[in-house]
Each structure stands twice: as structure tokens, then as C-alpha cells.
Design a protein around this motif. Structure first.
Motif, PDB file in Angstrom:
ATOM      1  N   TRP A 177       0.808  -1.220   0.000  1.00  0.00           N
ATOM      2  CA  TRP A 177       0.000   0.000   0.000  1.00  0.00           C
ATOM      3  C   TRP A 177       0.839   1.266   0.000  1.00  0.00           C
ATOM      4  N   LEU A 181       0.170   4.442  -2.421  1.00  0.00           N
ATOM      5  CA  LEU A 181      -0.056   5.769  -1.859  1.00  0.00           C
ATOM      6  C   LEU A 181       0.899   6.788  -2.469  1.00  0.00           C
ATOM      7  N   LEU A 184      -0.809   7.788  -5.646  1.00  0.00           N
ATOM      8  CA  LEU A 184      -2.101   8.447  -5.449  1.00  0.00           C
ATOM      9  C   LEU A 184      -1.939   9.857  -4.892  1.00  0.00           C
ATOM     10  N   GLU A 185      -0.980  10.046  -4.009  1.00  0.00           N
ATOM     11  CA  GLU A 185      -0.748  11.385  -3.468  1.00  0.00           C
ATOM     12  C   GLU A 185      -0.308  12.362  -4.550  1.00  0.00           C
ATOM     13  N   ALA A 188      -3.451  13.244  -6.978  1.00  0.00           N
ATOM     14  CA  ALA A 188      -4.686  13.721  -6.335  1.00  0.00           C
ATOM     15  C   ALA A 188      -5.137  15.068  -6.887  1.00  0.00           C
ATOM     16  N   LEU A 210      -4.619   2.072   2.898  1.00  0.00           N
ATOM     17  CA  LEU A 210      -4.608   2.999   1.771  1.00  0.00           C
ATOM     18  C   LEU A 210      -5.813   3.932   1.823  1.00  0.00           C
ATOM     19  N   ARG A 213      -5.649   6.899   4.159  1.00  0.00           N
ATOM     20  CA  ARG A 213      -4.648   7.929   3.888  1.00  0.00           C
ATOM     21  C   ARG A 213      -4.836   8.651   2.551  1.00  0.00           C
ATOM     22  N   SER A 214      -5.636   8.102   1.673  1.00  0.00           N
ATOM     23  CA  SER A 214      -5.766   8.678   0.336  1.00  0.00           C
ATOM     24  C   SER A 214      -6.943   9.635   0.240  1.00  0.00           C
ATOM     25  N   ILE A 216      -8.250  10.216  -2.588  1.00  0.00           N
ATOM     26  CA  ILE A 216      -9.019   9.650  -3.706  1.00  0.00           C
ATOM     27  C   ILE A 216      -9.824   8.448  -3.198  1.00  0.00           C
ATOM     28  N   ILE A 218     -10.997   4.908  -2.766  1.00  0.00           N
ATOM     29  CA  ILE A 218     -10.360   3.632  -3.038  1.00  0.00           C
ATOM     30  C   ILE A 218     -11.436   2.586  -3.294  1.00  0.00           C
TER      31      ILE A 218
END
Length: 348
Positions: A177, A181, A184-185, A188, A210, A213-214, A216, A218
Motif C-alpha cells: 500500500w 499511496l 495516489l498522493e 490527487a 490505503l 490515507r488517500s 481519492i 479507493i
């Protein structure tokens, strides 16, 4: 006659349906259904589930039940003169919002520039066809590093502009993960609607970390079946979007229960829908009856060149400025191309 579809090997599903009765929990599906009232769909679902519990319950058994359940919705709707979504409680929205899946195919010797050129071509075709939401499949795997992947997703957003809804399918790219991440960070700020298949499917603990913390949404549960597995994805996996295939996860009866569960738990459901026009029609009726489904997957025959998708059923609804009208025909509202079936039929 009612039409249904399972996203599974036809010969194996047929064997499950045709298997002779062995005992109380391993019954022949035909013996369970013949003579029953097709309008009692949820009751028949329960009889099939309990009557095939021993060899079924999940996997191919549930895939078979899914196809039968979809066919029952089509049949009952035709008998009553009602669209299938009205058998699911009626319309919960005034119009439908499909997203068009953009899939350039696997590399197979092509370069990343070749794949991106195909993505851009399909973007243009989807927008021309009326879509205002797309999912970009980035199944690039070892062809690109994570840093390169970030850049290519940025190119995709730039090509679409800011007004088009954009989701990303990573094709189960990562095993950790932390790596997911990292990407994804860094994407974003491209306004990504959801991240699909970022981690390995059954890594619920990784999905939970994940999702916490995201920024977006999931996704998860693409291969999950029944509300019981989906509950684990919501409570243990902590995902914001579940994606069970209606033709694998329990049919329209069970996906409606899953949508109710998501609505209660503050999650959303966007079913996997990559199949023929039967599945596309099923997706339309599902979203019509489900407030927890903000969009639904649509394989457009105007974008994805498949004779089976393009010719198996009709009519094909129009997409106007990102939306479709609610279905009006009885059942699933589709007619089967009997000539195509006769030409391509393969007896198992």
C-alpha cells in the motif's frame, strides 16, 4: 423468455446448472425453478442459494445464480410489462450517468507512447459519443515506472480537460500500500474520481490502510460475491467504493442488497461491467434503482470495437451530454440478435 449473463467460463457454469441432484444442499437448478412463479425473484434466489449451498455458495455457483437471477428479472418484467428497475423498487433518479471505460489493451510489444495514443483516440470517441465520464485503464505494468505512470495520468487529465469525470484502473499494480499511496498522493490534484484495483484483490488490510490515507476514493471487491463478502470489504477493507460484478456477485437481487448496505454505511457501489450488451442493460437498471451508485461502467460499442458487444442485443441507448434516459422497455428492454447467436453458438 428471459436473458441473463454470467462473467465466467460458459462450459463450467453450464455444468453447475445441469448437475444432477445429490442431496438437500446440492440440487439441480432446474428442479428448483420449474413450476415456480418468476415474479417471486428474491424467493427463488434464496431457494437457489440454499439448494446449491454445498457445491455453490460462492465462485462459479454464485456466477450461475447471478445469470439466472438476471434472466428472472427480464422474464418477470416482460410478463408484467414493467422495466426491471421497477421490480427493484422503482426509479431513484431521473436520468442515468454512465462512464465509458477506456482500454488500450495490453502492451504486447507496443510502446507506452503507442498505448497513450490509443487512449487519446478512445477519449475523443467517448466524448464524441456523448460521455462526460471516463475510466482510464493504465495496465502498463513493467512498461513504466511509478514516476512515469504519474506523468502519463497527468497527460490523460490534460487531454480530457477539467470538466470530465476521470477514474483510474491500475490493474492490481501494487503489492504494498505504501507504493500505491506514493502515486495516489501525486495524482490527487488531477481530480481523480476513484482508484480501482490499486492493490492485490484480497489484501483487505492493505486496502484499509490505503483508504485511510488517500484523498481519492479507493475501490475494491471487483471479484467479491454476495453482501456477506461486501460487508467484509466495507468493515475490514474500509473502501469507499465496492465494485462487484452483477453477473458474478449475485445478480440484480443481491446487488440491490449490496447497494442498500452501502447506503447505510456511507459507501458507494459501482459494479464491474465489462461484458456484452446484456450486462450493459443490467447496469442501466441497477443504477436507476440505486441511489448509492453515482455512476456505472459502460462498454460503449462506439468506442470498444467488439462485434459481440455491438451486435448481440439492441437497442443501444443514446448518451446525451453525459446522461442516458431511464429504460422504458419491459424486463431488461433488449432484444437478442438470434442470427448472431446462431452464427456464433458454441455448444458446451
Amino acid at each position: 423468455m428471459g436473458f441473463g449473463e454470467a462473467d465466467a467460463p460458459p462450459s463450467v457454469v453450464k455444468s453447475f446448472i445441469d448437475m444432477p441432484t445429490a442431496h438437500l444442499w446440492s440440487r439441480n437448478a432446474g428442479e428448483i425453478l420449474v413450476g415456480e412463479d418468476p415474479v417471486e425473484i428474491a424467493g427463488l434466489w434464496q431457494k437457489l442459494y440454499e439448494g446449491t449451498f454445498w457445491p455453490g455458495r460462492r465462485g462459479l455457483g454464485m456466477h450461475a445464480i447471478s445469470a439466472i437471477d438476471i434472466a428472472l428479472h427480464d422474464l418477470a418484467g416482460k410478463q408484467l410489462g414493467l422495466p426491471a428497475y421497477k421490480l427493484m423498487g422503482g426509479a431513484r433518479r431521473t436520468k442515468l450517468r454512465p462512464y465509458c471505460t477506456i482500454y488500450p489493451g495490453l502492451a504486447q510489444g507496443r510502446s507506452i507512447d503507442d498505448l497513450m495514443a490509443e487512449i487519446f483516440r478512445q477519449f475523443d470517441m467517448a466524448l464524441e459519443a456523448g460521455f462526460r465520464a471516463v475510466k482510464m485503464e493504465v495496465l502498463f505494468y513493467d512498461l513504466v515506472t511509478d514516476l512515469e505512470l504519474i506523468r502519463r495520468i497527468g497527460e490523460g487529465r490534460k487531454a480530457l480537460g477539467e470538466d470530465i469525470l476521470l477514474a483510474i484502473d491500475f490493474g492490481y499494480r501494487w503489492h504494498n500500500w505504501h507504493d500505491a499511496l506514493f502515486v495516489l498522493e501525486r495524482i490527487a490534484d488531477h481530480n481523480i474520481f476513484f482508484a480501482e484495483a490499486a492493490l492485490q484483490h484480497d489484501d483487505l488490510a492493505g486496502h484499509a490502510r490505503l483508504a485511510e490515507r488517500s484523498a481519492i476514493r479507493i475501490c475494491g471487491a471487483e471479484a467479491a460475491a454476495t453482501r456477506f463478502e461486501i460487508r467484509e470489504w466495507l468493515t475490514v477493507g474500509k473502501v469507499g467504493v465496492v465494485q462487484p460484478n452483477i453477473g458474478r456477485g449475485g445478480g440484480l437481487t443481491e446487488i440491490r442488497r449490496i447497494a442498500d448496505l452501502c447506503e447505510i454505511m456511507g459507501a458507494e457501489v459501482v459494479p464491474h461491467g465489462w461484458k456484452t450488451g446484456i450486462t450493459s442493460a443490467v447496469g442501466r437498471h441497477f443504477q436507476a434503482a440505486s441511489p448509492a451508485a453515482p455512476v456505472f461502467e459502460y462498454v460503449s460499442p462506439h468506442v470498444f470495437d467488439s462485434p459481440l458487444r455491438r451486435e448481440l442485443v439492441s437497442p443501444e441507448p443514446a448518451v446525451v451530454d453525459g446522461y442516458m434516459d431511464l429504460p422504458t422497455g419491459p424486463g431488461l428492454g433488449i432484444a437478442l440478435n438470434e442470427e448472431l447467436v446462431a452464427r456464433w453458438r458454441a455448444d458446451c
